[in-house]
Design a protein around this motif. Structure first.
Motif, mmCIF file in Angstrom:
data_model
loop_
_atom_site.group_PDB
_atom_site.id
_atom_site.type_symbol
_atom_site.label_atom_id
_atom_site.label_comp_id
_atom_site.label_asym_id
_atom_site.label_seq_id
_atom_site.Cartn_x
_atom_site.Cartn_y
_atom_site.Cartn_z
ATOM 1 N N ALA A 121 1.038 -1.231 0.280
ATOM 2 C CA ALA A 121 -0.357 -0.172 0.287
ATOM 3 C C ALA A 121 0.582 1.558 -0.274
ATOM 4 O O ALA A 121 2.557 1.351 0.462
ATOM 5 C CB ALA A 121 -0.721 -0.126 0.840
ATOM 6 N N TYR A 122 0.678 2.040 -1.181
ATOM 7 C CA TYR A 122 0.979 3.240 -0.535
ATOM 8 C C TYR A 122 0.312 4.929 -0.416
ATOM 9 O O TYR A 122 -0.874 4.589 -1.190
ATOM 10 C CB TYR A 122 2.506 3.838 -1.326
ATOM 11 C CG TYR A 122 2.122 3.565 -2.381
ATOM 12 C CD1 TYR A 122 2.720 1.725 -3.259
ATOM 13 C CD2 TYR A 122 1.497 3.802 -4.042
ATOM 14 C CE1 TYR A 122 2.059 1.170 -4.726
ATOM 15 C CE2 TYR A 122 1.271 3.625 -5.187
ATOM 16 C CZ TYR A 122 2.123 2.259 -6.009
ATOM 17 O OH TYR A 122 1.478 1.763 -6.372
ATOM 18 N N ASP A 123 0.872 5.975 -0.164
ATOM 19 C CA ASP A 123 -0.027 7.090 -0.060
ATOM 20 C C ASP A 123 1.070 8.318 -1.452
ATOM 21 O O ASP A 123 2.159 8.125 -1.461
ATOM 22 C CB ASP A 123 0.564 7.674 1.226
ATOM 23 C CG ASP A 123 -0.222 9.480 0.359
ATOM 24 O OD1 ASP A 123 -0.299 9.555 -0.141
ATOM 25 O OD2 ASP A 123 0.022 9.673 2.074
ATOM 26 N N HIS A 126 -2.749 6.264 -5.713
ATOM 27 C CA HIS A 126 -2.351 5.820 -4.647
ATOM 28 C C HIS A 126 -2.679 4.325 -4.407
ATOM 29 O O HIS A 126 -3.074 4.051 -5.835
ATOM 30 C CB HIS A 126 -2.660 5.934 -3.383
ATOM 31 C CG HIS A 126 -3.416 7.762 -3.194
ATOM 32 N ND1 HIS A 126 -2.381 8.505 -2.899
ATOM 33 C CD2 HIS A 126 -4.110 8.611 -3.834
ATOM 34 C CE1 HIS A 126 -2.744 9.805 -3.143
ATOM 35 N NE2 HIS A 126 -4.195 9.735 -3.825
ATOM 36 N N ALA A 127 -1.988 3.291 -3.373
ATOM 37 C CA ALA A 127 -2.327 2.101 -3.513
ATOM 38 C C ALA A 127 -2.662 1.318 -2.850
ATOM 39 O O ALA A 127 -2.163 1.321 -1.443
ATOM 40 C CB ALA A 127 -1.129 1.241 -4.559
ATOM 41 N N ARG A 128 -3.740 0.898 -2.118
ATOM 42 C CA ARG A 128 -4.529 0.287 -1.073
ATOM 43 C C ARG A 128 -3.731 -1.359 -0.929
ATOM 44 O O ARG A 128 -3.904 -2.180 -0.116
ATOM 45 C CB ARG A 128 -6.083 0.232 -0.882
ATOM 46 C CG ARG A 128 -6.070 1.681 -0.366
ATOM 47 C CD ARG A 128 -7.525 1.300 0.247
ATOM 48 N NE ARG A 128 -7.758 2.488 0.868
ATOM 49 C CZ ARG A 128 -7.873 2.543 2.512
ATOM 50 N NH1 ARG A 128 -7.090 1.853 2.792
ATOM 51 N NH2 ARG A 128 -7.866 4.125 2.656
ATOM 52 N N THR A 140 8.061 -9.259 5.476
ATOM 53 C CA THR A 140 6.571 -8.391 6.357
ATOM 54 C C THR A 140 7.320 -7.196 6.570
ATOM 55 O O THR A 140 7.524 -6.073 6.989
ATOM 56 C CB THR A 140 5.403 -8.719 6.240
ATOM 57 O OG1 THR A 140 5.373 -9.390 5.262
ATOM 58 C CG2 THR A 140 4.483 -7.377 6.982
ATOM 59 N N ASN A 175 9.193 -3.817 6.473
ATOM 60 C CA ASN A 175 8.582 -2.030 6.644
ATOM 61 C C ASN A 175 9.341 -1.438 8.060
ATOM 62 O O ASN A 175 8.934 -0.248 8.163
ATOM 63 C CB ASN A 175 7.258 -2.357 7.787
ATOM 64 C CG ASN A 175 6.051 -3.245 6.370
ATOM 65 O OD1 ASN A 175 5.983 -2.570 5.579
ATOM 66 N ND2 ASN A 175 4.871 -3.772 7.098
ATOM 67 N N GLN A 210 7.497 5.892 5.795
ATOM 68 C CA GLN A 210 5.727 5.612 6.120
ATOM 69 C C GLN A 210 5.087 5.372 5.175
ATOM 70 O O GLN A 210 3.722 5.492 5.849
ATOM 71 C CB GLN A 210 5.980 6.763 7.146
ATOM 72 C CG GLN A 210 6.279 6.667 8.712
ATOM 73 C CD GLN A 210 5.688 7.267 9.709
ATOM 74 O OE1 GLN A 210 4.693 8.606 9.187
ATOM 75 N NE2 GLN A 210 5.373 6.520 10.840
ATOM 76 N N ASP A 211 5.249 6.283 4.258
ATOM 77 C CA ASP A 211 4.060 5.993 3.070
ATOM 78 C C ASP A 211 4.331 4.685 1.945
ATOM 79 O O ASP A 211 3.632 4.885 1.088
ATOM 80 C CB ASP A 211 3.592 7.655 2.557
ATOM 81 C CG ASP A 211 5.832 8.121 1.634
ATOM 82 O OD1 ASP A 211 6.624 7.197 1.838
ATOM 83 O OD2 ASP A 211 5.669 8.762 1.007
ATOM 84 N N LEU A 212 4.809 3.873 2.204
ATOM 85 C CA LEU A 212 4.424 3.013 1.435
ATOM 86 C C LEU A 212 4.716 1.839 2.564
ATOM 87 O O LEU A 212 5.763 1.917 3.402
ATOM 88 C CB LEU A 212 6.077 3.179 0.740
ATOM 89 C CG LEU A 212 6.533 1.417 0.248
ATOM 90 C CD1 LEU A 212 5.232 1.528 -1.041
ATOM 91 C CD2 LEU A 212 7.821 1.829 -0.936
ATOM 92 N N ALA A 213 3.683 0.866 2.969
ATOM 93 C CA ALA A 213 4.219 -0.087 3.509
ATOM 94 C C ALA A 213 3.889 -1.310 3.030
ATOM 95 O O ALA A 213 2.552 -1.691 2.126
ATOM 96 C CB ALA A 213 2.557 0.098 4.652
ATOM 97 N N VAL A 214 4.562 -2.149 3.413
ATOM 98 C CA VAL A 214 4.047 -3.961 2.837
ATOM 99 C C VAL A 214 2.663 -4.322 3.520
ATOM 100 O O VAL A 214 3.396 -4.869 4.484
ATOM 101 C CB VAL A 214 5.241 -4.504 3.135
ATOM 102 C CG1 VAL A 214 4.884 -6.635 2.421
ATOM 103 C CG2 VAL A 214 6.486 -4.898 1.814
ATOM 104 N N LEU A 215 2.207 -5.265 3.235
ATOM 105 C CA LEU A 215 0.607 -5.780 3.423
ATOM 106 C C LEU A 215 1.138 -7.174 3.865
ATOM 107 O O LEU A 215 0.857 -7.894 5.040
ATOM 108 C CB LEU A 215 -0.476 -5.828 3.093
ATOM 109 C CG LEU A 215 -1.275 -3.588 3.095
ATOM 110 C CD1 LEU A 215 -2.205 -3.977 1.730
ATOM 111 C CD2 LEU A 215 -0.465 -2.947 4.032
ATOM 112 N N THR A 269 -6.873 5.657 -6.497
ATOM 113 C CA THR A 269 -6.433 4.108 -5.916
ATOM 114 C C THR A 269 -6.876 3.003 -6.724
ATOM 115 O O THR A 269 -7.682 2.978 -6.601
ATOM 116 C CB THR A 269 -7.047 4.854 -4.814
ATOM 117 O OG1 THR A 269 -6.884 5.727 -3.604
ATOM 118 C CG2 THR A 269 -6.390 3.017 -3.533
#
Lengths: 250, 250
Positions: A9-11, A56-58, A76, A80, A85-90, A239
Motif C-alpha cells: 500500500a502507498y500514499d 495511491h494503492a491499497r 513483512t 516495513n 511511512q508512506d509505503l507499507a508491505v501488507l 487509488t
C-alpha cells in the motif's frame, strides 16, 4: 532462488509514480533500495500496474526474486522496518518461478474519490479530488452502465497510449456515495489503458453535471475518439484497490 | 469593527504548532497572513487552545477583529481560496465585541488515536500513533474511569507548565475501538494542562499493557507527581475535536 509475491500500500502523494526513474522518488526504486539493503544485492521488482505520479494503492502487487535466505514470514516485518511511512508491505507469499505480477493478473479494481463539498475534508484531501459541483449521482450511474462489458476503450485512453489493442472488459463500474457530497467511482476490469480510470471518471462527472447525456457514453465508446470523452481527472483522487490472479467471480 | 468567530480544521503534520513563532510555519501565522492579504491590514488571531507541533484539529475555534467590509457569509470561501490545503475554515459567525475564543470556552474535546496493528494504515498514519502492542481495552476503560471528575491534574501535566492552579474537571474519558487494533481515547473537559491529554493517553496505554494497575490511577492523581504517570505520547495521534461556549450538557 526464492520468488516472492508481495501486496503493498502507498500514499502516492510524495512519489513520482510507481516506475523507476533516474533521480526521482518512486515506489519501485524505494522498494528496490530497501530490498537491496536487506539482501545486500541488487533486486529488481515488477509491479502489477505502473501507477502514475500521485496515484495511491491499497493493494498493489509486486514480485521479485532473491537468493537471500530471509524466511517468508519475516519479509513483512523486515521490509516495513526499512521502508518510509508512506509505503507499507501488507503481506507476502511464496510463488512459483513462473509467476508474473503483471502478466498473470486477471483483474484489478480502482477507486476514484471526489469530495464535492464547499470545504473538503482536510484529513482526506490527499486522497480525493476536490470539485465544487453539484453532481446527479443517478445520471452518473446511468452513464457508468454503458461502460460495463467488453468494448474498444480508445475514446477513454490517453493519446500517449502505445498499445495497439484497446479492447478491454469492465466487470464493474459503480458510483457510491460515501458521505453527503463524497462520491466514489469504483471500476474493476481485466485491464486498463493509460489514464482510462481518470478519463472514465471525468466523463461520469460530466454526466453528473448535466453537461453530457448519459446515453451519449455508448456513442463515445463506438466513436473511439478521445476528444469526445470527459477530461482526465487529477491523479490524487485515484487509488489502485486490488489485483486478482483468479478470474472475475461471475 | 467586526468581531468574527471562526471554526477551523488543520492537519498539524506540517505546522510547528498553533502559536506564531518567528520563521516557523504555524497555524496562527498562516491564518494571519491570509487575513492580512484579504483585508490589506494586519490582523491578530486568538485561538481557543495552543495546539503543539504535529497536533491536528477538526474544530479549533479562533477569533479576530477587522475593519474590512467582507460580508460574513463570504469569509469562509474567501479564506479557503487563499489558505493552504492543510488548513481549512469550516464556519464563521459574528460575535459580540466581548467574545474571547480562549477565555469564554466552557469545554473542549480531544481525541487521541492509536494504531496497534503490525502494519499501520498508510492513509491515516499522519493522524494516529503507531504502537505495536496488545492493549486490554477493558483495563484502559477502568483506568479512564478514575480520571473523570474534578481533580488536581499535576501528575498529568508537563513539568514545563507555568500555571499555578492545576485543578480541572474532566467530563468524559472514554476508550473507543474504531476498528480491530485501532483505539481512540476521547476526553472532554473544562480545561487542559500542558501535555495533559498525551500524558493521560500514555497512562491508559500502560494500564492496557498490564504495566500499571488501573486502580493506581487514583493514587497517581493524589500523589501529584508527574513521574508516576505514563509517558507523554507523540503529538501526531492527537486531534482537538471541538470547543464549546455553552456549559457541558449534564
Amino acid at each position: 532462488m526464492q520468488k516472492v509475491k508481495m501486496t503493498i500500500a502507498y500514499d502516492g502523494t510524495d512519489f513520482a509514480g510507481y516506475q523507476r526513474q533516474p533521480g526521482r522518488r518512486t515506489v519501485q526504486s524505494t522498494l528496490e533500495e530497501a530490498l537491496g539493503r536487506i539482501t545486500a544485492s541488487p533486486v529488481s521488482v515488477t509491479g502489477a500496474g505502473r501507477t502514475d505520479a500521485g496515484v495511491h494503492a491499497r493493494g498493489q502487487v509486486v514480485h521479485f526474486e532473491t537468493e537471500a535466505g530471509v524466511p517468508l514470514e519475516r519479509w513483512t516485518r523486515v521490509l516495513n522496518h526499512v521502508l518510509p511511512q508512506d509505503l507499507a508491505v501488507l503481506s507476502v507469499e511464496a510463488v512459483p518461478k513462473t509467476f508474473h505480477a503483471r502478466y498473470d493478473a486477471c483483474w484489478k479494481r480502482y477507486r476514484y474519490t471526489l469530495d464535492t463539498r464547499p470545504v473538503p475534508d482536510v484529513f482526506t484531501r490527499r486522497y480525493r479530488t476536490h470539485l465544487t459541483l453539484g453532481l446527479d449521482v443517478e445520471r452518473m450511474r446511468q452513464a457508468a452502465g454503458y461502460l460495463v462489458g467488453t468494448h474498444d476503450f480508445s475514446a477513454f485512453s490517453s493519446a500517449r497510449t502505445t498499445v495497439k489493442d484497446k479492447v478491454r472488459t469492465l466487470y464493474q463500474c459503480e458510483v457510491e456515495v460515501l458521505a453527503d457530497g463524497v462520491i466514489a467511482i469504483v471500476t474493476a476490469g481485466n485491464g486498463f489503458l493509460y489514464h482510462m480510470v481518470r478519463i472514465i471518471s471525468g466523463t461520469l462527472v460530466e454526466a453528473g453535471m448535466g453537461k453530457l447525456d448519459p446515453a451519449a457514453v455508448s456513442d463515445i465508446l463506438q466513436g473511439r475518439d478521445r476528444s469526445r470523452a470527459g477530461k482526465t481527472l487529477p491523479a490524487q483522487g485515484l487509488t489502485m484497490v486490488e489485483v486478482h490472479y483468479e478470474p472475475w467471480p461471475e
